[in-house]
Design an enzyme around this catalytic site. Structure first.
Site, PDB file in Angstrom:
ATOM      1  N   TRP A  61       0.686  -1.312   0.052  1.00  0.00           N
ATOM      2  CA  TRP A  61       0.056  -0.365  -0.039  1.00  0.00           C
ATOM      3  C   TRP A  61       0.824   1.059   0.065  1.00  0.00           C
ATOM      4  CZ3 TRP A  61      -2.759   1.023   5.363  1.00  0.00           C
ATOM      5  CH2 TRP A  61      -1.829   0.875   6.258  1.00  0.00           C
ATOM      6  N   ASN A  62       0.228   2.315  -0.250  1.00  0.00           N
ATOM      7  CA  ASN A  62       1.078   3.613  -0.476  1.00  0.00           C
ATOM      8  C   ASN A  62       0.157   4.596   0.173  1.00  0.00           C
ATOM      9  OD1 ASN A  62       2.846   2.877  -2.719  1.00  0.00           O
ATOM     10  ND2 ASN A  62       1.001   2.273  -3.554  1.00  0.00           N
ATOM     11  N   HIS A  69      -6.791  19.573  -7.786  1.00  0.00           N
ATOM     12  CA  HIS A  69      -7.296  19.707  -9.093  1.00  0.00           C
ATOM     13  C   HIS A  69      -6.045  19.184 -10.047  1.00  0.00           C
ATOM     14  CE1 HIS A  69     -10.354  22.644  -8.220  1.00  0.00           C
ATOM     15  NE2 HIS A  69      -9.801  22.569  -6.933  1.00  0.00           N
ATOM     16  N   HIS A  73     -10.518  15.947 -12.967  1.00  0.00           N
ATOM     17  CA  HIS A  73     -10.916  16.229 -11.530  1.00  0.00           C
ATOM     18  C   HIS A  73     -11.969  17.100 -11.617  1.00  0.00           C
ATOM     19  CE1 HIS A  73      -8.214  19.604 -12.603  1.00  0.00           C
ATOM     20  NE2 HIS A  73      -9.137  20.341 -11.998  1.00  0.00           N
ATOM     21  N   ASP A  75     -14.106  20.426 -10.493  1.00  0.00           N
ATOM     22  CA  ASP A  75     -14.419  21.685  -9.871  1.00  0.00           C
ATOM     23  C   ASP A  75     -15.777  22.057  -9.333  1.00  0.00           C
ATOM     24  OD1 ASP A  75     -11.671  21.913 -10.819  1.00  0.00           O
ATOM     25  OD2 ASP A  75     -12.450  23.412 -12.385  1.00  0.00           O
ATOM     26  N   HIS A  79     -14.476  26.475  -5.058  1.00  0.00           N
ATOM     27  CA  HIS A  79     -13.216  26.684  -5.590  1.00  0.00           C
ATOM     28  C   HIS A  79     -12.971  27.985  -6.141  1.00  0.00           C
ATOM     29  CE1 HIS A  79      -9.483  25.857  -8.101  1.00  0.00           C
ATOM     30  NE2 HIS A  79     -10.239  25.817  -9.151  1.00  0.00           N
ATOM     31  N   HIS A 207     -14.618  29.522 -14.594  1.00  0.00           N
ATOM     32  CA  HIS A 207     -14.568  29.480 -13.233  1.00  0.00           C
ATOM     33  C   HIS A 207     -15.313  30.514 -12.614  1.00  0.00           C
ATOM     34  CE1 HIS A 207     -11.005  26.976 -14.257  1.00  0.00           C
ATOM     35  NE2 HIS A 207     -11.104  26.769 -13.046  1.00  0.00           N
TER      36      HIS A 207
END
Length: 258
Positions: A61-62, A69, A73, A75, A79, A207
């Site tokens: 695992w990590n 973002h 992804h 928004d 944001h 945006h």
């Protein structure tokens, strides 16, 4: 047979295809680069915890290190300053995450002009050919830019004047925010705005205006060429980060193949 059983049968038989629209997430995933003095996100990274060794003999695992973002992804309104009183990524209505999607293809025009901006008339022309935008659905904007996504330099397309990637005019962004019935707008580029959107009025209009209107953005999509202009069902699966302004997401579409 129940509706869900019919859906499962259709997927199993291939009558409905599941099309992955997500860019793989790795250290080489292109990320947005803002000019100074603005702060930037970090690249995606994995930090190994154990891998079948003395740290954990039976498991691998990590830890992951990434920005909200990064890669494909979502928004959400908070944001952006214009949407600061809106919902975070943990609060996105589920009906916005499973919704109809349409595809507007401007790839030929973006190939000729990397700074191409979608206009209201372009969307109106699409509607005359395909019908109205879906109420509560997604408008996905195909520019062919996903062909560059293996290479950060080609993807961002920077020169001495900054990045050059296709986007949306300020007037069209305002129309999508205020008049179009969609819940969100998706693109193949690194962000929902054009590379030169700082020079528009308002700056970064997708945006500023769409998030300010409580709508959503999806970026770095792939395989939009595999979707029909209408009829797909989009599924968006972000992490429900409390207070988050966005999240990497697995995004796919269900498409009838009759």
């Amino acid at each position: 047979m129940s509706l869900l059983a019919q859906l499962n049968t259709a997927i199993t038989t291939g009558a409905i295809e599941v099309v992955d629209l997500t860019a793989p997430l790795s250290a080489s995933t292109p990320i947005l680069q803002l000019p100074e003095p603005f702060a930037n996100t970090i690249p995606f990274g994995l930090e190994e915890i154990s891998r079948y060794d003395e740290r954990g003999p039976r498991w691998y695992w990590n830890n992951i290190h990434t920005g909200e973002h990064t890669g494909t992804h979502l928004d959400v309104p908070v944001h952006w300053l214009s949407g600061k009183d809106g919902h975070d990524v943990s609060e996105v209505p589920l009906r916005s995450l499973v919704a109809p999607a349409v595809v507007l293809d401007a790839s030929a025009r973006a190939a000729e002009d990397p700074d191409f901006l979608l206009s209201i008339e372009d969307v109106r022309e699409w509607e005359r050919e395909n019908g109205p935008l879906p109420d509560g659905g997604w408008l996905l904007y195909r520019t062919g830019w996903d062909a560059r996504s293996h290479d950060q330099e080609a993807f961002l397309n920077n020169d001495e004047n900054g990045p050059h990637t296709p986007g949306v005019s300020a007037e069209c962004a305002r129309w999508l925010a205020d008049e179009a019935p969609i819940t969100g707008f998706g693109v193949e580029t690194v962000g929902t705005d054009a590379g030169q959107a700082l020079a528009l009025e308002p700056a970064f209009p997708c945006h500023e205006l769409l998030l300010g209107a409580g709508k959503h953005g999806l970026t770095q999509l792939r395989n939009l060429a595999s979707l029909p202009p209408t009829g797909a069902l989009l599924v968006v699966s972000p992490l429900p980060i409390v207070g988050g302004s966005g999240s990497p997401a697995r995004v796919y579409a269900l498409v009838e193949r009759v």
